[in-house]
Enzyme design. Structure first.
Site, PDB file in Angstrom:
ATOM      1  N   CYS A 117      21.007 -64.752  20.298  1.00  0.00           N
ATOM      2  CA  CYS A 117      21.020 -66.143  20.767  1.00  0.00           C
ATOM      3  C   CYS A 117      22.254 -66.888  20.296  1.00  0.00           C
ATOM      4  O   CYS A 117      22.831 -67.688  21.033  1.00  0.00           O
ATOM      5  CB  CYS A 117      19.756 -66.872  20.319  1.00  0.00           C
ATOM      6  SG  CYS A 117      19.583 -67.119  18.532  1.00  0.00           S
ATOM      7  N   HIS A 127      16.120 -69.971  16.189  1.00  0.00           N
ATOM      8  CA  HIS A 127      16.636 -69.750  17.535  1.00  0.00           C
ATOM      9  C   HIS A 127      17.637 -70.843  17.910  1.00  0.00           C
ATOM     10  O   HIS A 127      17.443 -72.018  17.597  1.00  0.00           O
ATOM     11  CB  HIS A 127      15.479 -69.735  18.532  1.00  0.00           C
ATOM     12  CG  HIS A 127      15.891 -69.466  19.939  1.00  0.00           C
ATOM     13  ND1 HIS A 127      16.642 -68.366  20.304  1.00  0.00           N
ATOM     14  CD2 HIS A 127      15.678 -70.168  21.085  1.00  0.00           C
ATOM     15  CE1 HIS A 127      16.859 -68.397  21.601  1.00  0.00           C
ATOM     16  NE2 HIS A 127      16.294 -69.483  22.098  1.00  0.00           N
ATOM     17  N   ASP A 132      18.701 -72.002  28.212  1.00  0.00           N
ATOM     18  CA  ASP A 132      18.655 -70.919  27.228  1.00  0.00           C
ATOM     19  C   ASP A 132      19.052 -69.611  27.902  1.00  0.00           C
ATOM     20  O   ASP A 132      18.411 -69.189  28.861  1.00  0.00           O
ATOM     21  CB  ASP A 132      17.232 -70.813  26.662  1.00  0.00           C
ATOM     22  CG  ASP A 132      17.136 -69.957  25.416  1.00  0.00           C
ATOM     23  OD1 ASP A 132      18.059 -69.160  25.165  1.00  0.00           O
ATOM     24  OD2 ASP A 132      16.133 -70.089  24.688  1.00  0.00           O
TER      25      ASP A 132
END
Length: 260
Positions: free
Chosen positions: A73, A111, A126
């Site tokens: 991420c 995250h 995302d």
């Protein structure tokens, strides 16, 4: 030398010339990114992936985007943040956490993803989550939102939101929790410190797992160790892979985008 290049990036995700600053373009950029660039724990050796705060964006651009190897991420969403910023979007980094992440790393700043503000409305974006989730911008709204057979909702909590997903035949479950507090890259220092401790622990042999995934036209596919999950039109299928040759073939197919 600045290696990061907007047009190269756009071409790599199949969006050459898509430079508009609007919701339609943003949705195309997000979904195309998820289809073109995989989430991959295998793109970097863990010892090379501990620099979360002072990330070399040019090096990551070459490996994750230009070469198409993907990443985690903090590789993918950080570079996507830069791409959107250079295109003229109003982008804010956000931090979220999963139950597993809190247990593993002991932090709520786990995250990394982004918030985009367009015409006064806020959207979650995302491109770096290794599980079933939204593939196009998700409005920060109490309304239930449907994407490709899956439903999503944001449930307000005392300290922020819980992003929940429900598949075609499954119940609501939490994807991750988050707040809309604007973040700085330095906020991930605690996660970086935990990574460094993990790498330095000579008693551990499980420091790097196989975790990869990507989107396709109407769903997503993920491989976590030997657990192979496909989501198509909101319907999930899970298999445990016991054959080594099949496992290696599935890793290759997920990373290459050849879903067969």
């Amino acid at each position: 030398m600045n290696v990061f290049d907007v047009e190269t990036y756009l071409q790599r995700i199949g969006c050459g010339g898509e430079t508009g600053v609007d919701l339609e373009t943003l949705a195309k950029l997000q979904k195309s990114h998820l289809m073109a660039i995989p989430y991959s724990s295998l793109a970097y050796e863990l010892r090379d992936a501990v620099n979360v705060v002072d990330l070399d964006e040019d090096d990551v651009f070459v490996t994750s985007i230009a070469e198409g190897q993907g990443g985690a991420c903090y590789h993918l969403n950080r570079l996507f943040h830069r791409l959107l910023t250079e295109l003229g979007y109003d982008v804010t980094p956000l931090a979220g956490s999963t139950a597993e992440g809190r247990e593993t790393f002991g932090t709520d700043v786990e995250h990394m993803f982004n918030l985009v503000t367009l015409d006064g409305a806020d959207w979650l974006v995302d491109v770096g989550y290794p599980g079933p989730t939204y593939v196009e911008p998700l409005a920060v709204s109490p309304a239930v939102q449907t994407q490709y057979g899956s439903q999503f909702r944001l449930v307000e909590q005392e300290t922020g939101y819980a992003l929940q997903r429900r598949g075609a035949v499954t119940r609501w479950s939490v994807v991750y929790t988050f707040t809309t507090q604007p973040r700085q890259w330095s906020d991930w220092k605690e996660l970086e410190d935990n990574f460094r401790a993990l790498v330095g622990d000579t008693t551990r042999t499980d420091t790097q797992e196989t975790l990869c995934g990507r989107a396709f036209a109407n769903g997503q596919v993920f491989l976590r160790q030997r657990r192979y999950l496909t989501v198509e039109n909101g319907r999930e299928q899970v298999r445990t892979i016991t054959d080594d040759d099949e496992f290696r073939a599935l890793v290759s197919r997920v990373l290459s985008g050849d879903h067969g």
